[in-house]
Design a protein around this motif. Structure first.
Motif, PDB file in Angstrom:
ATOM      1  N   ARG A  59      61.235  30.748  -9.081  1.00  0.00           N
ATOM      2  CA  ARG A  59      61.295  30.349  -7.313  1.00  0.00           C
ATOM      3  C   ARG A  59      60.147  31.452  -6.741  1.00  0.00           C
ATOM      4  N   VAL A  60      59.542  30.744  -5.919  1.00  0.00           N
ATOM      5  CA  VAL A  60      58.720  31.283  -4.988  1.00  0.00           C
ATOM      6  C   VAL A  60      58.932  31.111  -3.677  1.00  0.00           C
ATOM      7  N   THR A  61      59.164  32.375  -2.809  1.00  0.00           N
ATOM      8  CA  THR A  61      59.569  32.244  -1.258  1.00  0.00           C
ATOM      9  C   THR A  61      58.737  32.890  -0.572  1.00  0.00           C
ATOM     10  N   PHE A  62      58.473  32.426   0.566  1.00  0.00           N
ATOM     11  CA  PHE A  62      57.504  32.709   1.734  1.00  0.00           C
ATOM     12  C   PHE A  62      58.233  33.103   3.027  1.00  0.00           C
ATOM     13  N   ASN A  63      58.370  34.303   3.494  1.00  0.00           N
ATOM     14  CA  ASN A  63      59.097  34.572   4.540  1.00  0.00           C
ATOM     15  C   ASN A  63      58.170  34.349   5.697  1.00  0.00           C
ATOM     16  N   LEU A  64      58.618  33.460   6.591  1.00  0.00           N
ATOM     17  CA  LEU A  64      57.781  33.224   8.016  1.00  0.00           C
ATOM     18  C   LEU A  64      58.296  34.014   8.971  1.00  0.00           C
ATOM     19  N   THR A  65      59.582  34.386   9.138  1.00  0.00           N
ATOM     20  CA  THR A  65      60.185  35.199   9.995  1.00  0.00           C
ATOM     21  C   THR A  65      61.241  36.108   9.226  1.00  0.00           C
ATOM     22  N   GLU A  66      62.018  36.889   9.866  1.00  0.00           N
ATOM     23  CA  GLU A  66      63.296  37.560   9.375  1.00  0.00           C
ATOM     24  C   GLU A  66      64.290  36.648   8.998  1.00  0.00           C
ATOM     25  N   ASN A  67      64.365  35.393   9.387  1.00  0.00           N
ATOM     26  CA  ASN A  67      65.193  34.498   9.387  1.00  0.00           C
ATOM     27  C   ASN A  67      64.929  33.256   8.840  1.00  0.00           C
ATOM     28  N   ILE A  68      63.654  32.621   8.611  1.00  0.00           N
ATOM     29  CA  ILE A  68      63.195  31.496   8.216  1.00  0.00           C
ATOM     30  C   ILE A  68      62.117  31.704   7.077  1.00  0.00           C
ATOM     31  N   ALA A  69      62.416  30.990   6.039  1.00  0.00           N
ATOM     32  CA  ALA A  69      61.623  30.986   4.666  1.00  0.00           C
ATOM     33  C   ALA A  69      61.281  29.664   4.118  1.00  0.00           C
ATOM     34  N   LEU A  70      59.986  29.775   3.545  1.00  0.00           N
ATOM     35  CA  LEU A  70      59.820  28.415   2.782  1.00  0.00           C
ATOM     36  C   LEU A  70      59.971  28.621   1.376  1.00  0.00           C
ATOM     37  N   GLU A  71      60.376  27.834   0.704  1.00  0.00           N
ATOM     38  CA  GLU A  71      60.508  27.943  -0.925  1.00  0.00           C
ATOM     39  C   GLU A  71      60.259  26.818  -1.898  1.00  0.00           C
ATOM     40  N   ALA A  72      59.747  27.115  -3.068  1.00  0.00           N
ATOM     41  CA  ALA A  72      59.516  26.247  -4.165  1.00  0.00           C
ATOM     42  C   ALA A  72      60.385  26.775  -5.365  1.00  0.00           C
ATOM     43  N   GLU A  73      61.099  25.936  -5.929  1.00  0.00           N
ATOM     44  CA  GLU A  73      61.834  26.353  -7.285  1.00  0.00           C
ATOM     45  C   GLU A  73      61.636  25.183  -8.099  1.00  0.00           C
TER      46      GLU A  73
END
Length: 148
Positions: free
Chosen positions: A5-19
């Motif tokens: 899994r790769v996660t990119f945190n946009l903010t402290e509470n929102i993230a985009l993920e690919a798994e």
């Protein structure tokens, strides 16, 4: 199975993920079987605390099987033919993360992976069709992550 899994945190509470996941156990269901693989791409929204976080996730994607019964041109001549096929899916669920150190974390996911299977045509006398179906699948996973 196993995956990444790769996660990119946009903010402290929102993230985009690919798994992506690959399941090593052979599936013996009809008409889908063989090795199962999965790709989900979407987001998670939640709240981080000092040592842990809780999130909701919605990730569209696909689930595939390496041995799906195929009827080329709607006519079966000779032995059965199997192909690799992808089906659309959506993973909806929750995530709990534990921040072990500034760089390491543990993650636990529970979700409903909803898969939409297409219709299947069987030629013959009489010919018949199995209609499209949507199936819900409980999916539980855990992992260790490294944060950059």
């Amino acid at each position: 199975g196993f995956g990444g899994r790769v996660t990119f945190n946009l903010t402290e509470n929102i993230a985009l993920e690919a798994e992506g996941n690959y399941y090593t156990r052979e599936q013996f269901s009809f008409p889908e079987g063989g090795q199962m693989f999965q790709g989900q791409f979407g987001g998670k929204i939640g709240k981080r605390f000092d040592r842990w976080g809780v999130f909701g996730k919605v990730r569209p994607g696909f689930v595939g099987f390496s041995r799906v019964l195929e009827n080329p041109l709607g006519v079966q001549v000779g032995p059965l033919v199997f192909v690799r096929r992808l089906y659309p899916s959506v993973d909806v669920g929750g995530v709990v993360e534990f921040y072990i150190s500034p760089r390491w974390m543990a993650r636990f996911d529970v979700g409903d992976t909803v898969i939409r299977y297409g219709e299947i045509h069987f030629p013959g006398l009489p010919a018949f069709t199995v209609p499209s179906v949507t199936r819900h699948n409980l999916q539980v996973s855990s992992g260790i992550g490294f944060r950059f």
